[in-house]
Design a protein around this motif. Structure first.
Motif, short mmCIF file in Angstrom:
data_model
loop_
_atom_site.label_atom_id
_atom_site.label_comp_id
_atom_site.label_asym_id
_atom_site.label_seq_id
_atom_site.Cartn_x
_atom_site.Cartn_y
_atom_site.Cartn_z
N UNK A 1 44.65 46.85 -1.12
CA UNK A 1 43.44 46.54 -1.83
C UNK A 1 42.51 47.74 -1.80
N UNK A 2 41.95 48.01 -2.93
CA UNK A 2 41.05 49.14 -3.03
C UNK A 2 39.67 48.77 -3.52
N UNK A 3 39.55 47.65 -4.19
CA UNK A 3 38.26 47.28 -4.75
C UNK A 3 37.85 45.89 -4.26
N UNK A 4 36.59 45.61 -4.41
CA UNK A 4 36.06 44.30 -4.02
C UNK A 4 36.66 43.20 -4.89
N UNK A 5 36.97 43.52 -6.14
CA UNK A 5 37.56 42.53 -7.04
C UNK A 5 38.96 42.14 -6.59
N UNK A 6 39.73 43.10 -6.10
CA UNK A 6 41.06 42.81 -5.58
C UNK A 6 40.96 41.95 -4.31
N UNK A 7 39.97 42.23 -3.47
CA UNK A 7 39.77 41.44 -2.25
C UNK A 7 39.40 40.00 -2.60
N UNK A 8 38.53 39.82 -3.59
CA UNK A 8 38.15 38.48 -4.02
C UNK A 8 39.34 37.71 -4.57
N UNK A 9 40.16 38.37 -5.37
CA UNK A 9 41.34 37.73 -5.93
C UNK A 9 42.32 37.34 -4.83
N UNK A 10 42.48 38.21 -3.85
CA UNK A 10 43.36 37.95 -2.71
C UNK A 10 42.92 36.69 -1.97
N UNK A 11 41.62 36.56 -1.74
CA UNK A 11 41.09 35.39 -1.04
C UNK A 11 41.16 34.16 -1.94
N UNK A 12 40.84 34.30 -3.20
CA UNK A 12 40.87 33.17 -4.13
C UNK A 12 42.27 32.60 -4.26
N UNK A 13 43.29 33.44 -4.19
CA UNK A 13 44.67 32.96 -4.25
C UNK A 13 45.02 32.08 -3.05
N UNK A 14 44.31 32.26 -1.95
CA UNK A 14 44.56 31.49 -0.74
C UNK A 14 43.55 30.38 -0.51
N UNK A 15 42.69 30.14 -1.49
CA UNK A 15 41.65 29.12 -1.38
C UNK A 15 42.25 27.74 -1.19
N UNK A 16 41.78 27.01 -0.18
CA UNK A 16 42.27 25.67 0.10
C UNK A 16 43.56 25.62 0.89
N UNK A 17 44.13 26.75 1.21
CA UNK A 17 45.39 26.80 1.95
C UNK A 17 45.13 27.17 3.40
N UNK A 18 46.08 26.85 4.26
CA UNK A 18 45.99 27.27 5.66
C UNK A 18 46.21 28.77 5.74
N UNK A 19 45.35 29.44 6.49
CA UNK A 19 45.47 30.88 6.67
C UNK A 19 45.36 31.22 8.15
N UNK A 20 45.91 32.35 8.50
CA UNK A 20 45.80 32.90 9.85
C UNK A 20 45.15 34.26 9.71
#
Length: 71
Positions: A1-20
C-alpha cells in the motif's frame, strides 16, 4: 500500500469480517487484537472485540504501526 486510498480499500474489503491485528508499541512491546471491523469512517476505523473497541487511523496502517495478520 502506498496511498491512503489503498489503505481505505484494504480495510473496507475486510469490513464486518473477523480480523487479527498486530499493534507495534514502543520498546518492542506490542499486542495482538482479534475482532471485527465494526465501524468505518473517513479518517479512522474501529475494531470491536468482546470486551472493548479500538480505533485506528489509516495512517497507522501505512506507517506500519499496525499490520493485519492473515490466518
Amino acid at each position: 500500500m502506498r496511498t491512503i486510498y489503498e489503505a481505505k480499500k484494504y480495510v473496507l474489503d475486510r469490513y464486518g469480517k473477523n480480523v487479527h491485528i498486530k499493534v507495534n508499541g514502543i520498546r518492542n512491546k506490542g499486542e495482538r487484537i482479534s475482532g471485527k471491523i465494526s465501524e468505518f469512517y473517513k479518517n479512522v476505523f474501529v475494531v470491536s472485540t468482546d470486551n472493548f473497541k479500538r480505533c485506528f487511523s489509516y495512517k497507522d496502517l501505512l506507517l506500519g504501526i499496525i499490520k493485519f495478520i492473515d490466518k
